[in-house]
Design an enzyme around this catalytic site. Sequence first.
Site: not given
Ligand SMILES: NC(=O)c1ccc[n+]([C@@H]2O[C@H](COP(=O)([O-])OP(=O)(O)OC[C@H]3O[C@@H](n4cnc5c(N)ncnc54)[C@H](O)[C@@H]3O)[C@@H](O)[C@H]2O)c1
Length: 248
Positions: A155
């Site tokens: 990651y």
């Molecule tokens: N939530 C956290 O703590 C956090 C912190 C830092 C960074 N992020 C980043 O933020 C972004 C969003 O994360 P989130 O917390 O909203 O997660 P989440 O799991 O709530 O949402 C992610 C979405 O991406 C979709 N997805 C996954 N693989 C896919 C693909 N191959 N094609 C299209 N869609 C796809 C999933 O179905 C989901 O709806 C991510 O890139 C994550 O790495 C999240």
Amino acid sequence: MHKFDLKNKTALITGGAQGFGLDIAKKFLVSGANVIIWDIDKAQIKKAKRIVKNNNFSSYIVDVTNFNNVARVVKKIIKYSKIDILINSAGITGPTTQLWNYKIKDWKQIMEINLNGTFHCCKAIVPYMIKNNYGRIVNIASVSGKDGNANASAYSSSKAGVLGLTKSLGKELAKYNIAVNAITPAGAKTRILNQMTKKHVKQMLSKVPRGRFLELNELSSMVCWLSSEENSFSTAAVFDISGGRSTY
Ligand SMILES: NC(=O)c1ccc[n+]([C@@H]2O[C@H](COP(=O)([O-])OP(=O)(O)OC[C@H]3O[C@@H](n4cnc5c(N)ncnc54)[C@H](O)[C@@H]3O)[C@@H](O)[C@H]2O)c1
């Protein structure tokens, strides 16, 4: 809710069916934008539509790891709309374990979605932004891409890759009215946290001087400004939103 001026702008948000992507979509809609979300989760897209209930909100099932799928849907959209804003939010964390125990298939899947997915979407959409001499791209990276998290090497590496991509593409597009930036959030309570162990989440939180999780609306506000015309100078940059964890 504070509004930004996104009138007459169309935004495409990957991973927009929930979490950060959906919250950004809501703020974009309030700010006057048309919003198109892409996701692989059909049930979650349906749920998002029920929650949002807005004629300016539409969706496609797109897997960002599949470049042909991405390019085909972009071509379809371009027939009826421009794409002014691209938010790359689709992502997964993958398992939490040491690098030497990482399964090859897990490592590759994380890279495919988080890094290659961002590349695919930028590759397919940027030529149209160049044609319009307008674009705002925001890549959702992570503080782990700057600091590295133990037991999250895949990651952290994928997100460090997103930062490199952002810096390079931002420079390539700097002579156009196109901005490419990344943000590096700390942990926020979305479904993605379920992919990690409770111990790992606790460790992540212990590193945040603010001593709490990031709220979705705090993240969406930063993304809204970066996606607006008001952001006419900042590009190829990394905007920190880690509650004091990362100070560079
Ligand atoms: N939530 C956290 O703590 C956090 C912190 C830092 C960074 N992020 C980043 O933020 C972004 C969003 O994360 P989130 O917390 O909203 O997660 P989440 O799991 O709530 O949402 C992610 C979405 O991406 C979709 N997805 C996954 N693989 C896919 C693909 N191959 N094609 C299209 N869609 C796809 C999933 O179905 C989901 O709806 C991510 O890139 C994550 O790495 C999240």
